[in-house]
Design a protein around this motif. Structure first.
Motif, PDB file in Angstrom:
ATOM      1  N   THR A  34     -55.311  36.501  91.314  1.00 36.50           N
ATOM      2  CA  THR A  34     -56.188  37.774  91.240  1.00 36.50           C
ATOM      3  C   THR A  34     -57.399  37.560  92.142  1.00 36.50           C
ATOM      4  N   ALA A  35     -57.818  38.616  92.726  1.00 33.86           N
ATOM      5  CA  ALA A  35     -59.007  38.625  93.319  1.00 33.86           C
ATOM      6  C   ALA A  35     -60.138  39.705  92.497  1.00 33.86           C
ATOM      7  N   LEU A  36     -59.784  39.674  91.216  1.00 34.64           N
ATOM      8  CA  LEU A  36     -60.699  40.488  90.430  1.00 34.64           C
ATOM      9  C   LEU A  36     -61.117  39.749  89.026  1.00 34.64           C
ATOM     10  N   ASP A  37     -61.304  38.286  89.210  1.00 34.32           N
ATOM     11  CA  ASP A  37     -61.535  37.533  88.126  1.00 34.32           C
ATOM     12  C   ASP A  37     -62.967  37.474  87.993  1.00 34.32           C
ATOM     13  N   PRO A  38     -63.469  38.128  86.968  1.00 33.60           N
ATOM     14  CA  PRO A  38     -65.147  38.150  86.958  1.00 33.60           C
ATOM     15  C   PRO A  38     -65.991  37.053  86.855  1.00 33.60           C
ATOM     16  N   ALA A  39     -65.102  35.778  86.299  1.00 37.41           N
ATOM     17  CA  ALA A  39     -65.717  34.409  86.151  1.00 37.41           C
ATOM     18  C   ALA A  39     -65.910  33.857  87.485  1.00 37.41           C
ATOM     19  N   ILE A  40     -65.168  33.913  88.453  1.00 36.28           N
ATOM     20  CA  ILE A  40     -65.657  33.498  89.996  1.00 36.28           C
ATOM     21  C   ILE A  40     -66.057  34.610  90.731  1.00 36.28           C
ATOM     22  N   GLY A  41     -65.856  35.785  90.452  1.00 39.24           N
ATOM     23  CA  GLY A  41     -66.396  37.039  91.304  1.00 39.24           C
ATOM     24  C   GLY A  41     -65.326  37.593  92.084  1.00 39.24           C
ATOM     25  N   PRO A  42     -65.347  39.002  92.237  1.00 38.48           N
ATOM     26  CA  PRO A  42     -64.139  39.550  92.916  1.00 38.48           C
ATOM     27  C   PRO A  42     -64.014  39.313  94.343  1.00 38.48           C
ATOM     28  N   GLY A  43     -63.219  39.181  94.969  1.00 42.01           N
ATOM     29  CA  GLY A  43     -62.949  39.234  96.203  1.00 42.01           C
ATOM     30  C   GLY A  43     -61.957  38.194  96.891  1.00 42.01           C
ATOM     31  N   VAL A  44     -61.726  38.499  98.142  1.00 37.32           N
ATOM     32  CA  VAL A  44     -60.878  37.615  98.865  1.00 37.32           C
ATOM     33  C   VAL A  44     -61.442  37.214 100.177  1.00 37.32           C
ATOM     34  N   THR A  45     -61.390  35.842 100.482  1.00 43.43           N
ATOM     35  CA  THR A  45     -61.786  35.558 101.858  1.00 43.43           C
ATOM     36  C   THR A  45     -60.734  35.046 102.676  1.00 43.43           C
ATOM     37  N   PHE A  46     -60.777  35.322 104.113  1.00 48.18           N
ATOM     38  CA  PHE A  46     -59.951  35.091 105.105  1.00 48.18           C
ATOM     39  C   PHE A  46     -60.782  34.280 106.051  1.00 48.18           C
ATOM     40  N   VAL A  47     -60.207  33.150 106.233  1.00 48.82           N
ATOM     41  CA  VAL A  47     -60.777  32.120 107.090  1.00 48.82           C
ATOM     42  C   VAL A  47     -59.626  31.931 108.391  1.00 48.82           C
ATOM     43  N   PRO A  48     -60.151  32.177 109.672  1.00 49.88           N
ATOM     44  CA  PRO A  48     -59.321  31.897 110.771  1.00 49.88           C
ATOM     45  C   PRO A  48     -59.188  30.436 111.016  1.00 49.88           C
ATOM     46  N   THR A  49     -58.320  30.101 111.450  1.00 51.24           N
ATOM     47  CA  THR A  49     -58.205  28.657 111.988  1.00 51.24           C
ATOM     48  C   THR A  49     -57.653  28.600 113.515  1.00 51.24           C
ATOM     49  N   SER A  50     -58.031  27.598 114.218  1.00 50.36           N
ATOM     50  CA  SER A  50     -57.356  27.444 115.450  1.00 50.36           C
ATOM     51  C   SER A  50     -56.272  26.151 115.373  1.00 50.36           C
ATOM     52  N   MET A  51     -56.859  24.995 114.768  1.00 49.47           N
ATOM     53  CA  MET A  51     -56.231  24.059 114.481  1.00 49.47           C
ATOM     54  C   MET A  51     -55.058  24.062 113.455  1.00 49.47           C
ATOM     55  N   GLY A  52     -55.096  24.873 112.515  1.00 49.43           N
ATOM     56  CA  GLY A  52     -54.134  25.034 111.477  1.00 49.43           C
ATOM     57  C   GLY A  52     -52.904  25.570 111.718  1.00 49.43           C
ATOM     58  N   TRP A  53     -52.653  26.278 113.109  1.00 51.68           N
ATOM     59  CA  TRP A  53     -51.417  26.815 113.335  1.00 51.68           C
ATOM     60  C   TRP A  53     -50.380  25.773 113.300  1.00 51.68           C
ATOM     61  N   PRO A  54     -49.166  25.923 112.587  1.00 56.98           N
ATOM     62  CA  PRO A  54     -48.483  27.289 112.248  1.00 56.98           C
ATOM     63  C   PRO A  54     -48.558  27.499 110.785  1.00 56.98           C
ATOM     64  N   HIS A  55     -49.475  26.820 110.086  1.00 62.22           N
ATOM     65  CA  HIS A  55     -49.729  27.142 108.705  1.00 62.22           C
ATOM     66  C   HIS A  55     -50.536  28.369 108.371  1.00 62.22           C
ATOM     67  N   LEU A  56     -50.072  28.939 107.378  1.00 55.45           N
ATOM     68  CA  LEU A  56     -50.457  30.151 106.555  1.00 55.45           C
ATOM     69  C   LEU A  56     -50.911  29.752 105.352  1.00 55.45           C
ATOM     70  N   LEU A  57     -51.929  29.379 104.707  1.00 49.02           N
ATOM     71  CA  LEU A  57     -52.177  28.891 103.389  1.00 49.02           C
ATOM     72  C   LEU A  57     -52.900  29.782 102.524  1.00 49.02           C
ATOM     73  N   VAL A  58     -52.349  29.948 101.444  1.00 51.14           N
ATOM     74  CA  VAL A  58     -53.147  30.859 100.466  1.00 51.14           C
ATOM     75  C   VAL A  58     -53.777  30.017  99.230  1.00 51.14           C
ATOM     76  N   LEU A  59     -54.858  29.863  99.102  1.00 47.18           N
ATOM     77  CA  LEU A  59     -55.427  29.288  97.976  1.00 47.18           C
ATOM     78  C   LEU A  59     -55.467  30.363  96.761  1.00 47.18           C
ATOM     79  N   HIS A  60     -54.349  29.954  95.701  1.00 52.91           N
ATOM     80  CA  HIS A  60     -54.135  30.938  94.615  1.00 52.91           C
ATOM     81  C   HIS A  60     -54.294  30.000  93.262  1.00 52.91           C
ATOM     82  N   ALA A  61     -55.283  28.885  92.961  1.00 51.89           N
ATOM     83  CA  ALA A  61     -55.677  28.294  91.947  1.00 51.89           C
ATOM     84  C   ALA A  61     -56.060  29.007  91.023  1.00 51.89           C
TER      85      ALA A  61
END
Length: 372
Positions: free
Chosen positions: A236-263
């Motif tokens: 969830t992006a609505l957890d008040p303990a960590i603060g609401p939101g989603v961050t998108f980080v572009p990478t050049s060297m990371g292709w072809p990975h699309l990673l989602v931090l969902h811990a």
């Protein structure tokens, strides 16, 4: 299958597109450790590896579980610090200062992420305080060799000392090669982040997601971001303990990975490739039919996803996919016959891994799918 992020009611200003020097350094180290994941960067990896001083190269191998085969969440520490509002640092030094703000339990648990792949999305006790979690971490490290077992034992015993060692290692990487690499990439990545922010502000979240990656979409009711991956997860992006939101980080060297931090208790982060290098695909038709038939089974495709990222024992695979070891062995035999899987022995452990060179020859769609 997908990884979903609950975003219902999240204001537009809580979607953040930002570059992260530490995240990009993590991907650079991943490329050096796993060049087969990144065929378009073989030249950079070869040149950089050959230029490393022996001491630095040896230290990188000692800590490579942080970026190979998984991508540890400690490389995006801003997602675990509530006061950051999902904002990475502007420099590597700032990102490392944020990393220092993570408490020991969060740092160690994330650093040893490879030990909890089956429970990543639901959390679990820290190996610093739970004897069973500690033993599991040591057992899984032992399967990957004495070097990793020793490092894991030191991390569990002296986390403060090892954390300082890791920071110094990353600072030395900046001096040795990453400063030049980041100067070359920063402008492109910052421009991509600004462009995606403009799309979000003027055309809405659905169009911004489509521009980020064709693997991302907004659910029909607009309540979830869905990442099309060969894995399942939910956060969830609505957890008040960590603060609401989603961050998108572009990478050049990371292709072809699309990673989602969902811990759990971390802010969701989407790492997306801002560029697509060309893949060399030599023609190979002799075994294509055999390989495609092997991958036509959904369970073998699922196994391919795990084996693309790491070496696994049969028992570890069985636990990860919820099957018996004999069933997994039969699937592995089919994949080995097709030339898709390689096997090597380390002590009493037999480790299996996907042959990424063969995977690349099957096409970029398959490679991207299993590495996404």
């Amino acid at each position: 299958m997908s990884v979903d992020i609950e975003v219902r009611g999240l204001p537009a200003e809580r979607y953040v597109f930002r570059t992260s020097p530490l995240a990009e350094l993590g991907y650079a180290l991943h490329v050096l450790a796993e060049p087969g994941h990144h065929p378009g960067l073989h030249g950079w990896a070869t040149a950089t590896s050959s230029g490393l001083k022996p001491d630095l190269a040896d230290r990188l191998r000692e800590a490579d579980f942080l970026w190979s085969p998984t991508f540890s969440d400690i490389l995006t520490p801003f997602a675990g610090v509530p006061s950051r509002d999902g904002q990475p640092g502007a420099t590597l030094a700032e990102d490392l200062d944020i990393l220092d703000q993570l408490d020991d339990e969060r740092f160690v648990g994330s650093a040893l992420e490879f030990t909890c792949s089956a429970s990543y999305g639901c959390g679990g006790p820290s190996p610093l305080v739970d004897a069973d979690a500690r033993q599991r971490a040591l057992d899984m490290a032992a399967a990957r060799g004495p070097r990793q077992e020793d490092f894991t034992r030191r991390l569990l015993t002296e986390p403060t000392v090892v954390r300082s060692w890791i920071r110094r290692l990353l600072e030395d990487c900046e001096q040795a090669f990453f400063a030049d690499t980041w100067r070359r990439l920063e402008t492109q990545l910052a421009a991509d982040a600004r462009h995606k922010t403009e799309l979000l502000n003027h055309r809405g979240l659905a169009e911004a997601l489509a521009a980020v990656s064709p693997a991302l979409s907004l659910s029909e009711n607009g309540g979830r971001i869905q990442a099309d991956k060969l894995s399942e997860g939910r956060t969830t992006a609505l957890d008040p303990a960590i603060g609401p939101g989603v961050t998108f980080v572009p990478t050049s060297m990371g292709w072809p990975h699309l990673l989602v931090l969902h811990a759990p208790s971390w802010r969701p982060v989407v790492h997306y490739p801002a560029a697509t290098p060309e893949i060399s695909r030599p023609p190979s038709v002799q075994d294509v039919q055999l390989r495609l038939e092997a991958l036509a089974h959904p369970m073998r495709l699922q196994l391919a996803r795990f084996l693309a990222r790491a070496t696994y024992t049969t028992g570890e695979l069985a636990e990860s996919v919820g099957m018996s070891a004999p069933e997994v062995s039969r699937h592995l035999a089919t994949m080995k016959k097709a030339g898709l899987v390689t096997t090597r022995r380390r002590g009493r452990y037999v480790l299996h891994q996907l042959d990424l060179t063969v995977a690349a020859r099957l096409g970029s769609d398959f490679l991207e799918g299993v590495l996404r």
